[in-house]
Design a protein around this motif. Structure first.
Motif, mmCIF file in Angstrom:
data_model
loop_
_atom_site.group_PDB
_atom_site.id
_atom_site.type_symbol
_atom_site.label_atom_id
_atom_site.label_comp_id
_atom_site.label_asym_id
_atom_site.label_seq_id
_atom_site.Cartn_x
_atom_site.Cartn_y
_atom_site.Cartn_z
ATOM 1 N N PRO A 30 3.088 -1.768 1.673
ATOM 2 C CA PRO A 30 2.092 -1.478 0.620
ATOM 3 C C PRO A 30 0.743 -2.138 0.892
ATOM 4 C CG PRO A 30 4.212 -2.027 -0.353
ATOM 5 C CD PRO A 30 4.326 -2.356 1.097
ATOM 6 N N LYS A 31 0.783 -3.407 1.310
ATOM 7 C CA LYS A 31 -0.476 -4.121 1.555
ATOM 8 C C LYS A 31 -1.208 -3.534 2.753
ATOM 9 C CE LYS A 31 -2.413 -8.733 2.300
ATOM 10 N NZ LYS A 31 -2.111 -10.182 2.444
ATOM 11 N N LEU A 32 -0.477 -3.222 3.830
ATOM 12 C CA LEU A 32 -1.113 -2.685 5.026
ATOM 13 C C LEU A 32 -1.693 -1.297 4.750
ATOM 14 C CD1 LEU A 32 -1.742 -3.242 7.987
ATOM 15 C CD2 LEU A 32 0.489 -2.266 8.594
ATOM 16 N N ALA A 33 -0.961 -0.482 3.967
ATOM 17 C CA ALA A 33 -1.475 0.847 3.621
ATOM 18 C C ALA A 33 -2.779 0.730 2.837
ATOM 19 C CB ALA A 33 -0.430 1.618 2.820
ATOM 20 N N THR A 34 -2.831 -0.244 1.923
ATOM 21 C CA THR A 34 -4.055 -0.456 1.146
ATOM 22 C C THR A 34 -5.195 -0.927 2.036
ATOM 23 O OG1 THR A 34 -2.776 -0.998 -0.840
ATOM 24 C CG2 THR A 34 -5.076 -1.736 -0.761
ATOM 25 N N GLU A 35 -4.898 -1.878 2.938
ATOM 26 C CA GLU A 35 -5.932 -2.397 3.833
ATOM 27 C C GLU A 35 -6.512 -1.302 4.722
ATOM 28 O OE1 GLU A 35 -4.221 -5.540 6.086
ATOM 29 O OE2 GLU A 35 -4.171 -6.976 4.411
ATOM 30 N N LEU A 36 -5.647 -0.398 5.182
ATOM 31 C CA LEU A 36 -6.094 0.650 6.093
ATOM 32 C C LEU A 36 -6.571 1.901 5.376
ATOM 33 C CD1 LEU A 36 -3.248 0.350 8.779
ATOM 34 C CD2 LEU A 36 -5.586 -0.542 8.923
ATOM 35 N N GLY A 37 -6.315 1.973 4.070
ATOM 36 C CA GLY A 37 -6.740 3.135 3.303
ATOM 37 C C GLY A 37 -5.982 4.400 3.654
ATOM 38 N N VAL A 38 -4.666 4.270 3.878
ATOM 39 C CA VAL A 38 -3.844 5.415 4.271
ATOM 40 C C VAL A 38 -2.617 5.495 3.371
ATOM 41 C CG1 VAL A 38 -4.599 5.288 6.666
ATOM 42 C CG2 VAL A 38 -2.542 4.047 5.958
ATOM 43 N N SER A 39 -1.928 6.625 3.433
ATOM 44 C CA SER A 39 -0.714 6.793 2.647
ATOM 45 C C SER A 39 0.441 6.046 3.302
ATOM 46 C CB SER A 39 -0.352 8.274 2.527
ATOM 47 O OG SER A 39 0.048 8.797 3.792
ATOM 48 N N ARG A 40 1.420 5.665 2.503
ATOM 49 C CA ARG A 40 2.575 4.956 3.058
ATOM 50 C C ARG A 40 3.421 5.826 3.984
ATOM 51 N NH1 ARG A 40 5.695 1.312 -1.203
ATOM 52 N NH2 ARG A 40 6.840 0.851 0.722
ATOM 53 N N PRO A 41 3.622 7.133 3.689
ATOM 54 C CA PRO A 41 4.378 7.957 4.641
ATOM 55 C C PRO A 41 3.715 8.026 6.017
ATOM 56 C CG PRO A 41 4.328 9.028 2.508
ATOM 57 C CD PRO A 41 3.389 7.869 2.413
ATOM 58 N N ALA A 42 2.380 8.190 6.054
ATOM 59 C CA ALA A 42 1.680 8.229 7.339
ATOM 60 C C ALA A 42 1.786 6.882 8.044
ATOM 61 C CB ALA A 42 0.210 8.606 7.131
ATOM 62 N N LEU A 43 1.639 5.795 7.297
ATOM 63 C CA LEU A 43 1.748 4.464 7.875
ATOM 64 C C LEU A 43 3.142 4.244 8.443
ATOM 65 C CD1 LEU A 43 0.712 1.603 8.422
ATOM 66 C CD2 LEU A 43 1.434 0.998 6.098
ATOM 67 N N ARG A 44 4.162 4.653 7.686
ATOM 68 C CA ARG A 44 5.543 4.448 8.140
ATOM 69 C C ARG A 44 5.798 5.195 9.451
ATOM 70 N NH1 ARG A 44 7.796 5.860 3.785
ATOM 71 N NH2 ARG A 44 7.666 3.772 2.877
ATOM 72 N N GLU A 45 5.275 6.421 9.564
ATOM 73 C CA GLU A 45 5.459 7.189 10.796
ATOM 74 C C GLU A 45 4.768 6.507 11.975
ATOM 75 O OE1 GLU A 45 4.717 11.694 12.609
ATOM 76 O OE2 GLU A 45 4.207 11.251 10.519
ATOM 77 N N ALA A 46 3.550 6.016 11.750
ATOM 78 C CA ALA A 46 2.823 5.330 12.826
ATOM 79 C C ALA A 46 3.551 4.055 13.238
ATOM 80 C CB ALA A 46 1.395 5.005 12.376
ATOM 81 N N LEU A 47 4.078 3.310 12.262
ATOM 82 C CA LEU A 47 4.797 2.075 12.578
ATOM 83 C C LEU A 47 6.072 2.368 13.383
ATOM 84 C CD1 LEU A 47 4.406 0.187 9.182
ATOM 85 C CD2 LEU A 47 3.238 -0.324 11.344
ATOM 86 N N LEU A 48 6.754 3.453 13.046
ATOM 87 C CA LEU A 48 7.950 3.819 13.810
ATOM 88 C C LEU A 48 7.591 4.149 15.253
ATOM 89 C CD1 LEU A 48 9.880 6.007 11.204
ATOM 90 C CD2 LEU A 48 10.562 3.757 12.101
ATOM 91 N N LEU A 49 6.476 4.826 15.452
ATOM 92 C CA LEU A 49 6.039 5.136 16.809
ATOM 93 C C LEU A 49 5.666 3.865 17.571
ATOM 94 C CD1 LEU A 49 3.855 8.301 16.101
ATOM 95 C CD2 LEU A 49 6.101 8.231 17.185
ATOM 96 N N LEU A 50 5.031 2.933 16.887
ATOM 97 C CA LEU A 50 4.679 1.656 17.516
ATOM 98 C C LEU A 50 5.933 0.877 17.910
ATOM 99 C CD1 LEU A 50 1.747 0.791 15.125
ATOM 100 C CD2 LEU A 50 1.525 0.988 17.614
ATOM 101 N N GLN A 51 6.983 0.972 17.076
ATOM 102 C CA GLN A 51 8.250 0.341 17.434
ATOM 103 C C GLN A 51 8.850 1.012 18.667
ATOM 104 O OE1 GLN A 51 9.267 -0.132 12.730
ATOM 105 N NE2 GLN A 51 11.007 0.145 14.083
ATOM 106 N N GLU A 52 8.841 2.349 18.702
ATOM 107 C CA GLU A 52 9.378 3.068 19.852
ATOM 108 C C GLU A 52 8.646 2.702 21.137
ATOM 109 O OE1 GLU A 52 9.240 7.226 19.133
ATOM 110 O OE2 GLU A 52 10.669 7.178 17.470
ATOM 111 N N ASP A 53 7.344 2.478 21.038
ATOM 112 C CA ASP A 53 6.544 2.186 22.221
ATOM 113 C C ASP A 53 6.516 0.705 22.575
ATOM 114 O OD1 ASP A 53 6.065 4.832 22.432
ATOM 115 O OD2 ASP A 53 3.939 4.769 21.937
#
Length: 258
Positions: A37-60
């Motif tokens: 929630p805090k990171l989504a607010t800081e970046l000004g993005v939705s939580r679903p989009a943030l969650r998808e990006a974080l999963l990709l960062l974990q994969e990489d």
């Protein structure tokens, strides 16, 4: 990991923002990211989009999820490369990229290989780079790289076309020297922050042969792995390469698809 389409999707741009923050030290190795929630607010993005990006960062390999702690930045985050289209000198450098020694930087007519993989017409002019990759006092690989014809690059990837022309100007400025210590794929990756790339590689076993053995300082009958690689923007092939890796080359990570 391949991404279709020429423009990056919003989640990819978000991936890049977080990866940039990791690499510039905003989120240093070993640190814990803010909560979703805090990171989504800081970046000004939705939580679903943030969650998808974080999963990709974990994969990489940039992030790890630790129970009771959250997402932490890995101590040795890998170098950039969302689509895993990375220069060979970084992939096999085991955290310490190999050095690129330019042997030849020239323009040539299509060969059977480039006609097949770059769909180059007869009498087209293709940039050709031959390089040796070295590290720890030994030669690790021999690379042959071809770019599509300039008119194709101007349409499909103008940033790459401009980067190659700038490189050619640097070579001429140095009175025709062997060229900069960088691979063609490294130039492509550097010019592709706003362009999605996809790639396909094939791997076969072979022997070096006399000429390649001489270039790599190995006997002609040394076993080797031959990697062929084609990089595309959408459906357009823009770079084709052959990489010869003799026995003893540092391990190359391979993803097998069926």
């Amino acid at each position: 990991m391949a991404v279709s389409g020429q423009r990056r999707r919003p989640v990819v741009a978000l991936y890049e923002r977080i990866a940039d923050a990791v690499h510039d030290g905003t989120y240093p190795p070993g640190s814990t990211l803010p909560s979703e929630p805090k990171l989504a607010t800081e970046l000004g993005v939705s939580r679903p989009a943030l969650r998808e990006a974080l999963l990709l960062l974990q994969e990489d390999g940039l992030l790890t999820v630790r129970r009771g702690v959250g997402r932490t930045v890995n101590d040795r985050p890998p170098r950039r490369g969302f689509e895993h289209v990375q220069p060979l000198e970084e992939l096999i450098g085991a955290g310490s990229p190999l050095r690129v020694r330019a042997l030849l930087r020239t323009v040539e007519e299509p060969t059977d290989f480039t006609t097949q993989h770059l769909l180059a017409p007869a009498r087209a002019e293709l940039r050709f780079w031959e390089s040796v990759l070295t590290g720890e006092g030994t030669t690790a690989a021999l690379s042959h790289e071809w770019a599509a014809a300039d008119d194709v690059l101007d349409r499909a990837h103008p940033e790459f076309a401009r980067a190659l022309r700038a490189t050619a100007q640097d070579v001429r400025a140095k009175a025709g020297g062997p060229g900069p210590a960088v691979s063609m794929l490294a130039v492509l990756v550097g010019a592709s922050r706003e362009t999605a790339l996809s790639a396909h590689s094939g791997i076969t076993a072979t022997l070096l042969g006399r000429r390649r053995g001489d270039q790599l300082g190995r006997p002609a009958d040394t076993p080797a792995v031959l990697i062929t690689q084609v990089v595309r923007v959408g459906e357009t092939p823009i770079l084709a390469a052959k990489h010869m890796l003799p026995t003893g080359t540092p391990a190359l990570p391979v993803l097998q698809s069926h």
